[in-house]
Design an enzyme around this catalytic site. Sequence first.
Site, PDB file in Angstrom:
ATOM      1  N   LYS A   1      54.806  62.241  30.673  1.00  0.00           N
ATOM      2  CA  LYS A   1      54.484  62.478  32.084  1.00  0.00           C
ATOM      3  C   LYS A   1      53.833  61.207  32.633  1.00  0.00           C
ATOM      4  CE  LYS A   1      51.888  65.835  34.905  1.00  0.00           C
ATOM      5  NZ  LYS A   1      51.124  67.109  34.880  1.00  0.00           N
TER       6      LYS A   1
ATOM      7  N   SER B   1      52.778  70.692  37.629  1.00  0.00           N
ATOM      8  CA  SER B   1      53.114  69.342  37.992  1.00  0.00           C
ATOM      9  C   SER B   1      53.918  68.587  36.920  1.00  0.00           C
ATOM     10  CB  SER B   1      51.829  68.565  38.269  1.00  0.00           C
ATOM     11  OG  SER B   1      51.019  68.483  37.121  1.00  0.00           O
TER      12      SER B   1
ATOM     13  N   SER C   1      49.960  73.469  35.020  1.00  0.00           N
ATOM     14  CA  SER C   1      50.994  72.425  35.155  1.00  0.00           C
ATOM     15  C   SER C   1      51.851  72.190  33.925  1.00  0.00           C
ATOM     16  CB  SER C   1      50.347  71.097  35.566  1.00  0.00           C
ATOM     17  OG  SER C   1      49.931  71.157  36.901  1.00  0.00           O
TER      18      SER C   1
END
Lengths: 465, 58
Positions: A78, A153, A177
């Site tokens: 990420k 996210s 997330s």
Amino acid sequence: MADFLTIAEAGKLIAARKLSPVELTKTCLDRVKAMDPVVNAFLLVTEERALADAKVAETRAMGGTLKGPLDGIPIAHKDIYNTAGIRTTAHSKLLETNVPTADGTVVSKWDAAGTVMMGKLATHEFAMGGPSFDLPWPPARNPWNPAHFPAGSSSGTGAAVASGMILGGTGSDTGGSIRGPSALCGIAGIKPTYGLCSRSGVLPLSFTMDHTGPMAWTVEDCALLLQAMAGYDPGDPGSADRPVPDFTADLSKSIKGLRIGVVRHFYETDSPVSPATKQGIDHALTVFEHLGAEIRDVTLSPMMDYHAVGSVILTSEAYAVHEPWLKERFNDYGELFRDRIALGGFIRSVDYVQAIRRRRMLIQELKDAMADLDILVSASQVGEAPLITEVPKWTNLEKPSLTMPFNVTGYPAMSVCTGYGVGGLPVCMQLIAKPFAEPTLFQAGHAYERAMDWRSKRPEMALAL
Amino acid sequence: MPDMTFAARVAATGLSPKPEDMPKLQALVEDMDRAAALVRGPRSYAEEPLSAFRLPTP
């Protein structure tokens, strides 16, 4: 193109010299080239680095010096995880040219385990808000249907794992997330116990709510990834100084006698879920019962209480992180992040303190409720992925988050796919364990996955290659 | 903070949202105010917060 392999399967084949890490990496890179122009999971593909990592892993495989089950496995991070010499943007204009000089702790650990680094993955801006269409890169889309939202996210990780572009990846979870995109993309993802995995070198959002964790196709793969991720790190003030258990040792052990509590009011009345989601959970409970688990309902405070505490703490702490930039470059943020983060400027100090007092009470409540239970079951998302153009901009008190309670309490929680809804998109459940009881969580999730056939299905766009 | 106008509250933060974003921001702030009200419930004056002051063991 080669079959879809799990990390466990690929690791065994590499160890047996029946699978080349270079060929596996090339397959993943081909999938990225074919699908990512639509899915937008990657902000940056590090092809040269990936092939170089794979070649080194292949040399180890041929020489019988593999580092372990992750050696030669294609992964990605990420884009809030710092990677030395590789752009790390948080998907934001503010960090568009940011190149860290050192790896984050988790990045170093996965590197030391021999993983093949494929690149950096899409996120909601600074791991909050989204989907946003006003950032330097487009938002990731759901590979099961690119018109739909992959959640966030850790949206790029969810989309890339589901479509087989990578076998596993990192996520972060401050209010859901990891579990949200794992749920909507039909994969497995665990938010470990607060303090189990280091956050050093990961861009912060909320100091007391942030967690790092792995996302992969199966529960077993999450256990393998977590093994190489967990452990004390003096660089993270929240890190727990305790031994790391073997997450796969008891993975296949019977769950006979496992005590499961169902937080039914969370998903039936507090934040009602779709019929397919409820049906998936009900069926999972039947499966658990069949496997010998003992099941009973459990009642906690209304989910709105957990959501209120989480919102006040998260927003206050995030505002503390971003205040200098907000004052200087307010309109350089995307609209969604800007709107959400600005709220922190309106929270009074006394409300933040009251929230962390209430937080302590909620943690005690959950501890008491789980005194004679091993696992809790709830929902992770309300239903299948919505259209990406129809995502509400803001969760509010009337629609409290199903995942937030376990960021507030720090308990480990995992999303597990329970099938597919009327739109053909994945639905899921959430499993929760006691602090540092990840092995129990994996045991339950793995038992369920082995009893069902959901892991044999992949997004059509990936199968079409 | 019911005694302050919303514009005054925005000014106090030092932020500079666009005028057209103000109604949306106000709605979001009202929701956050409701969340804050919910965490204020009655409790003993001595109830410590989660992050009680603890020094690391030498």
